[in-house]
Structure formats: structure tokens, C-alpha cells
Design a protein around this motif. Structure first.
Motif, short mmCIF file in Angstrom:
data_model
loop_
_atom_site.label_atom_id
_atom_site.label_comp_id
_atom_site.label_asym_id
_atom_site.label_seq_id
_atom_site.Cartn_x
_atom_site.Cartn_y
_atom_site.Cartn_z
N ASP A 1 0.83 -1.21 0.00
CA ASP A 1 0.00 0.00 0.00
C ASP A 1 0.86 1.26 0.00
N LEU A 2 2.12 1.08 0.37
CA LEU A 2 3.04 2.23 0.39
C LEU A 2 3.58 2.54 -1.01
N ILE A 3 3.31 1.66 -1.96
CA ILE A 3 3.85 1.85 -3.32
C ILE A 3 3.40 3.16 -3.96
N PRO A 4 2.09 3.50 -3.93
CA PRO A 4 1.68 4.78 -4.55
C PRO A 4 2.45 5.97 -3.97
N ASN A 5 2.65 5.97 -2.63
CA ASN A 5 3.41 7.04 -1.96
C ASN A 5 4.83 7.10 -2.49
N SER B 1 8.89 9.81 6.25
CA SER B 1 7.68 9.20 6.82
C SER B 1 7.47 7.81 6.20
N LEU B 2 7.77 7.70 4.91
CA LEU B 2 7.64 6.42 4.20
C LEU B 2 8.61 5.39 4.78
N GLN B 3 9.84 5.87 5.05
CA GLN B 3 10.86 5.01 5.64
C GLN B 3 10.39 4.38 6.94
N GLN B 4 9.81 5.25 7.79
CA GLN B 4 9.34 4.79 9.10
C GLN B 4 8.26 3.72 8.93
N SER B 5 7.32 4.03 8.03
CA SER B 5 6.21 3.09 7.81
C SER B 5 6.73 1.76 7.28
N LEU B 6 7.70 1.82 6.35
CA LEU B 6 8.26 0.60 5.77
C LEU B 6 8.95 -0.24 6.84
#
Lengths: 178, 308
Positions: A46-50, A115-120
Motif C-alpha cells: 500500500d506504500l507503493i503509490p506514496n 515518513s515512508l521510511q518509518q512506515s516501511l
């Protein structure tokens, strides 16, 4: 004599029932664990679009490759069942895009990317745990399917061995996003 | 920075040698021991003569009486409450300050029972004793409380003849520590010595080596697995192998409770002889504090880093 036979038959039936129920419980544990992995894999994808949005603005990375990635992800998410091979392919492509991002210091410093890094990282942690739970469930189930006497019941009722989630290959593709 | 035992021992020895009050108290204690022994010997001698001459008690009976009186004498001679408290205030405070910050230590204060009951340890107890209570900070960030705790289940049985016997089952005797982690894991995770939890409460893990030493009970298996990674399990096994005592770690939301079951009195001034400080005993206390400090810091650090 008839009574004895009836008692023996009753005991055998009871044993079969107990073993059968145990196999069902173990198989359900495997399915439950499988759905856990699916949930976290979906969260990761789900993080791909971001990620695509982040990278588009900073690099001259091929638009078609990024669009393909989004398409692949949509296809994967729409598929109801956990497909490990497809997940591997998608993950490989996701990581290659992450690798590209590593070469752009401005992108790495951007708020969106951080923010993406943290989520990943969080999802990775959860995925590792889910994978371990799944493999433990599979091991218990496979042990029951292969060991006597439950293997007799397993063959009778066509219980098949489950596959372990092969993290080694998966892990090789994971990039340490720092 | 943490000091090694030898430097700390030398510091503590010097502090004790320079403490005039302690030296006076020790001198009083030694003189008192001699007085008690002298008086006791006279009383025992008189009683022996009276028992034999007047009451014609058998030799065996006199020997038994002598043994009882010697035991009482020994206990009186070794009663050193004031010295004990002074020793703790000087020596043990220094030991604790070596491992923790902002130490506030009271050798005679007990840990409130309600705090010990918070993790809801298995086993019923009706006897609770505690002392050496301290509040401190771990790693300069986590607030902590620690104390020596003794809990036991005492049962008195009366037989058909009306004789009563008391059996005491010690459930825990050692160091208890409560740490405020700041961050909540939003669940309960219990890591205890092997064979603590019944089958239903037991969470199976994927390390046979770890399972040899510990039983785990995790309310949320996912979070349990996120915290207990292969590295963390290996670390806990190393801790278990490095010490003879059993320990358990209960993490409940944002609090961590550690118990180190030493099965003996901690921090007491034992066997005071010519030297003020018993080096072997002090080293034992040093090692126990070092162990619990390292264990709590490591686990608190792991919880901090785990993204939940």
C-alpha cells in the motif's frame, strides 16, 4: 463378544475423531497465520503509490516502470489469495525503486520519504513476526500430517503438507532503508 | 561510568575506615560480643551445676539445654541491626550509585506490597517481607523502583494429637524491580523460567535453545514475536547462562517487572570480623546489581527500538 467389539470400534472411532479434529485445528492455524502475512504484505504494498509519487518528482526514472509497479500492486491487492511468488516479484520491483531513491540526497531528506521510511520499517518488523508465526504453524501442521498415527488420518482425509514461507529469498531482496 | 569491583571495593573500604561513627559502633559491637559470651558461659556453667546437682537431670538433657543456650547466645552476639543499617547506607548506596542514577535508597523501607502484586505472579502467598527499597533512574531515562522481597506460603497443620507443624514454601526471595518504560507495548508479555506456564497460557517460540530456559506467555502473539526476535532470544539465553539464579521479566503495557530469584538475603553486613567490609559478600551484591542493571537496560532498550 459383540460388546467387546463395539467398545473397540467406539474407541477407534474416538481416536480417529480426536486426530481428525487436531489436524483441522492445525490447518486452521496455518490459514490464520497466512492471512496475517497477507495483511502485512498488503500494508507494505500500500506504500507503493506514496513511493512512486516521491520518486517521480525527484528522478528521471522511467515513468513506464513506475506505472507498471502501481499496476502490479493493484493486481496483487485485487487477488484475494496470498500468492507468494507474485509477492516476491512485486517486492523485488519495489526494492529496485527504493534503490533508485537512495541516490537522491534531496529525496532522502524529504519529509514524505522519511515518513515512508518509518512506515516501511514498521511493516517490515511486523512482517518478520508474521512470517515466524506462519512458519511455526506450518511446522506443527506438517509434523501432524507426517507422523504416525495422525498421518494415517491425514492420508485418509487428504490433508496435504503446507509450504513454509521462504524468507531467505525474500529477505535478500529487502533493502535496509536508512 | 560504571566502575569495576576492585576500585569500588577500595572506595567503599576507605569510606568505611574514615567513618568515625561506624568505627565506634563496630568497637561497641565487638565489646558487646565478648560481654555476652562471658555472661552466657557463666550462666550455662551455673545452670549445668544446678541441673545436675539439685534436679539430677541426665547428661544428655544438660547437653541439649547447653546447645539451645549457645544458639541463643550466638544470635544475641550477632545481632547487629545498627551496624547493618550503617553499612548499607555507606557501602550499598555506593554500589547502587555505580549502576543507577538519582539513587534514593532506604535500607529499612519496604517495597509497597501493592506494587509487587501488580504483575499478578502465579502462586498464593501469605507472608511478605521487604527492605532495601530504592528509587532511581535507569540509563538516565527510565524511572525505576527496586527492593529486596521475600514472599512465602506458610501453612500450619494440626495432627490428630493436636501437634502443629508449619511448612513454609518460599515463592520468591531476591531482587524485584519495576521500570517505567515510557512507551507502552499495549499488551502483556511474560518471560519466565521454563515450566512456569500451563499449556494454554504458554506461547510456543521458534528457538529450541530459548525454550530450554524460558516459558513465554504473550497476550498478543504478534507483538511478542516482534519483541522476541532471534537476537533478543539469544541475548536472554546468554543472560540465563551467565548466572545461577532464575529470573523473570513481565512487561505489562508501559511497565516492566524483573525478578531475580537469588534465594538469599541481599545487602546484609554478614560475618563482620577484623575487616569492616566482607569482600566476598560485597562482590556477590555487586554482581547481582550488575546483572539486573544490564538486563533491565538491554530489555528496556529493545522495547524502545521495537516499532509497535
Amino acid at each position: 463378544m459383540t460388546k467387546v467389539l463395539l467398545i473397540v470400534a467406539g474407541v477407534i472411532l474416538l481416536v480417529i475423531l480426536i486426530l481428525y479434529n487436531r489436524l483441522i485445528r492445525l490447518r486452521n492455524s496455518v490459514k490464520q497465520a497466512e492471512s496475517g502475512i497477507d495483511v502485512y504484505l498488503n500494508q507494505r504494498f500500500d506504500l507503493i503509490p506514496n513511493l512512486v509519487e516521491c520518486v517521480k518528482g525527484y528522478s528521471a526514472y522511467e515513468k513506464s516502470t513506475l506505472d507498471n509497479l502501481v499496476e502490479q500492486r493493484t493486481k496483487y491487492v485485487n487477488n484475494q489469495k496470498l500468492d507468494i511468488k507474485e509477492a516476491e516479484k512485486l517486492n523485488k520491483n519495489l526494492n529496485s525503486v527504493l534503490l533508485v531513491a537512495e541516490n537522491y540526497p534531496e529525496l532522502k531528506a524529504s519529509e514524505q520519504y522519511l515518513s515512508l521510511q518509518q512506515s516501511l520499517s514498521k511493516v517490515e518488523n511486523q512482517l518478520q513476526a508474521a512470517r515466524r508465526i506462519y512458519n511455526m504453524a506450518v511446522t506443527s501442521y506438517n509434523n501432524a500430517v507426517e507422523t504416525i498415527p495422525s498421518s494415517i488420518i491425514a492420508n485418509l482425509f487428504k490433508f496435504e503438507k503446507a509450504e513454509l514461507f521462504k524468507i531467505e529469498e525474500f529477505k535478500k531482496e529487502n533493502i535496509d532503508v536508512k | 561510568m560504571e566502575k569495576d569491583f576492585e576500585s569500588l571495593y577500595n572506595e567503599i573500604n576507605e569510606s568505611c575506615n574514615n567513618n568515625e561513627e561506624l568505627k565506634k559502633e563496630l568497637e561497641k559491637y565487638r565489646k558487646r560480643k565478648i560481654k555476652i559470651l562471658f555472661v552466657a558461659l557463666i550462666i550455662i556453667a551455673i545452670l549445668d551445676i544446678v541441673m545436675y546437682a539439685k534436679f539430677k537431670v541426665m547428661i544428655f538433657g544438660i547437653i541439649v539445654m547447653d546447645i539451645i543456650l549457645f544458639c541463643i547466645t550466638y544470635a544475641l552476639m550477632n545481632y547487629k541491626n545498627k551496624i547493618n543499617i550503617m553499612f548499607k547506607r555507606i557501602a550499598i548506596t555506593k554500589l547502587m550509585e555505580n549502576f543507577f542514577c538519582d539513587v534514593n535508597y532506604n535500607p529499612i523501607e519496604a517495597l509497597p506490597r501493592v506494587i509487587y502484586d501488580e504483575p499478578n505472579y502465579p502462586g498464593y502467598y501469605n507472608r511478605y517481607k521487604s527492605d532495601d527499597y530504592l528509587t532511581c533512574k535507569l540509563d538516565k531515562k527510565y524511572k525505576a523502583e527496586m527492593a529486596e522481597v521475600y514472599v512465602a506460603d506458610e501453612e500450619t497443620h494440626r495432627d490428630a494429637n493436636g501437634n502443629t507443624t508449619t511448612t513454609t514454601k518460599v515463592l520468591f526471595h531476591g531482587l524485584f524491580m519495576k521500570i517505567n518504560l515510557g512507551k507502552s507495548i499495549q499488551t502483556t508479555l511474560k518471560i519466565a523460567p521454563d515450566k512456569t506456564f500451563f499449556l494454554k497460557a504458554h506461547t510456543k517460540l521458534d528457538s529450541a535453545e530459548f525454550e530450554k530456559y524460558f516459558d513465554v506467555s504473550a497476550e498478543n502473539k504478534m507483538i511478542g514475536m516482534q519483541i522476541l526476535t532471534a537476537d533478543v532470544m539469544e541475548l536472554l539465553v546468554e543472560f540465563a547462562q551467565s548466572i545461577k539464579c532464575k529470573f523473570d521479566i513481565y512487561i505489562i503495557n508501559n511497565y516492566m517487572y524483573i525478578r531475580l530469584n537469588t534465594r538469599k538475603d541481599m545487602f546484609e553486613a554478614k560475618k563482620i570480623g577484623k575487616e569492616i567490609i566482607n569482600k566476598k559478600e560485597l562482590e556477590y551484591n555487586y554482581n547481582m546489581l550488575k546483572f539486573i542493571s544490564n538486563l533491565s537496560k538491554k530489555v528496556a532498550g529493545i522495547i524502545d527500538k521495537t516499532q509497535i
